[in-house]
Design a protein around this motif. Structure first.
Motif, PDB file in Angstrom:
ATOM      1  N   GLN A  88       5.424  -8.023  -6.467  1.00  0.00           N
ATOM      2  CA  GLN A  88       6.736  -7.423  -6.726  1.00  0.00           C
ATOM      3  C   GLN A  88       6.524  -5.996  -7.209  1.00  0.00           C
ATOM      4  OE1 GLN A  88      10.114  -8.325  -9.957  1.00  0.00           O
ATOM      5  NE2 GLN A  88       9.798 -10.037  -8.557  1.00  0.00           N
ATOM      6  N   THR A 109       4.020  -7.235 -10.655  1.00  0.00           N
ATOM      7  CA  THR A 109       3.261  -8.489 -10.691  1.00  0.00           C
ATOM      8  C   THR A 109       2.014  -8.291 -11.553  1.00  0.00           C
ATOM      9  OG1 THR A 109       4.023  -9.126  -8.491  1.00  0.00           O
ATOM     10  CG2 THR A 109       1.983 -10.154  -9.275  1.00  0.00           C
ATOM     11  N   ASN A 188      11.565  -5.138  -3.915  1.00  0.00           N
ATOM     12  CA  ASN A 188      11.678  -6.586  -3.680  1.00  0.00           C
ATOM     13  C   ASN A 188      11.846  -7.364  -4.983  1.00  0.00           C
ATOM     14  OD1 ASN A 188       9.133  -6.187  -4.704  1.00  0.00           O
ATOM     15  ND2 ASN A 188       8.061  -7.396  -3.141  1.00  0.00           N
ATOM     16  N   GLY A 189      12.371  -6.669  -5.995  1.00  0.00           N
ATOM     17  CA  GLY A 189      12.676  -7.278  -7.284  1.00  0.00           C
ATOM     18  C   GLY A 189      13.678  -6.384  -8.000  1.00  0.00           C
ATOM     19  N   PRO A 190      13.825  -6.496  -9.317  1.00  0.00           N
ATOM     20  CA  PRO A 190      14.755  -5.638 -10.060  1.00  0.00           C
ATOM     21  C   PRO A 190      14.477  -4.162  -9.812  1.00  0.00           C
ATOM     22  CG  PRO A 190      13.938  -7.409 -11.457  1.00  0.00           C
ATOM     23  CD  PRO A 190      13.141  -7.478 -10.192  1.00  0.00           C
ATOM     24  N   VAL A 203       5.712 -10.287 -13.905  1.00  0.00           N
ATOM     25  CA  VAL A 203       5.906 -11.313 -12.879  1.00  0.00           C
ATOM     26  C   VAL A 203       4.566 -11.996 -12.623  1.00  0.00           C
ATOM     27  CG1 VAL A 203       6.601 -11.764 -10.493  1.00  0.00           C
ATOM     28  CG2 VAL A 203       7.736  -9.949 -11.803  1.00  0.00           C
TER      29      VAL A 203
END
Length: 213
Positions: A88, A109, A188-190, A203
């Motif tokens: 992420q 991540t 692909n995340g916040p 993550v």
């Protein structure tokens, strides 16, 4: 005696004529070689000029800063999509100079110490496959990094910093000045819009976070 003198005179005249003819042909041959040499040198100069123009035509300064930012985004998108398993990420800040632009991505991540080198190996392998030149590496166990450059003068790097967080940066060469919009690439995340600095990696991954506390 008179006849003998006439014979010698004729012989000398013929000799001078032949000598002149030979000199004329020698001069023509030398002149021809000189012309061929001059022609070759002329062609070389033309080729050198063309090569110089072609090289200048491929430099990044044919694009503006917005176009350079989009090129950097595409390079960062490509390498992040290549990482397996997926990590992420979120946008880091964009910075601009008088004629250059830098895009940044921050990996959210957790990449454990045991997995860091494997992460960088995946990145380096992809960049080499993409035709990038590896300019240098930092083989430090805690803070390794890889630095690469594209054929059109863009720099790109991956580095591990505090708390093992991984960062990507893409730097443009000097290009035409223009305004630069925010990246159109979707994290692909916040998105963490308006948040700076970004949080430390938070993550967990069954693979990349193995061994992390």
């Amino acid at each position: 005696m008179k006849r003998k003198f006439q014979f010698v005179a004729v012989a000398l005249a013929v000799g001078f004529a032949l000598s002149g003819c030979g000199a004329e042909h020698a001069g023509s041959s030398e002149s021809g070689s000189g012309s061929a040499k001059a022609s070759t040198e002329g062609n070389m100069s033309t080729k050198d000029t063309k090569d110089t123009k072609d090289t200048q035509g491929t430099k990044g300064n044919n694009m503006n800063m917005q176009e350079a930012a989009e090129r950097s985004d595409s390079m960062l998108d490509a390498v992040l999509k290549e990482i397996n398993p997926e990590v992420q990420w979120a946008h880091g800040p964009t910075s601009t100079g008088s004629c250059d632009v830098t895009r940044r991505r921050t990996v959210m991540t957790i990449v454990s110490e045991a997995r860091r080198q494997g992460f960088l190996d995946q990145v380096e392998k992809f960049w080499v496959k993409s035709g990038y030149r590896i300019k240098g590496k930092n083989n430090d166990e805690m803070f390794p990094a890889v630095y690469a450059k594209t054929k059109d003068g863009f720099g790109i790097s991956v580095s591990v910093r505090g708390k093992g967080q991984v960062f990507f940066e893409a730097d443009s060469p000097c290009v035409k000045e223009s305004k630069v919009a925010a990246s159109a690439s979707r994290p692909n995340g916040p998105a963490y819009e308006g948040v700076y600095p970004l949080p430390r990696p938070n993550v967990r991954s069954d693979y990349w976070s193995t061994g992390a506390s």
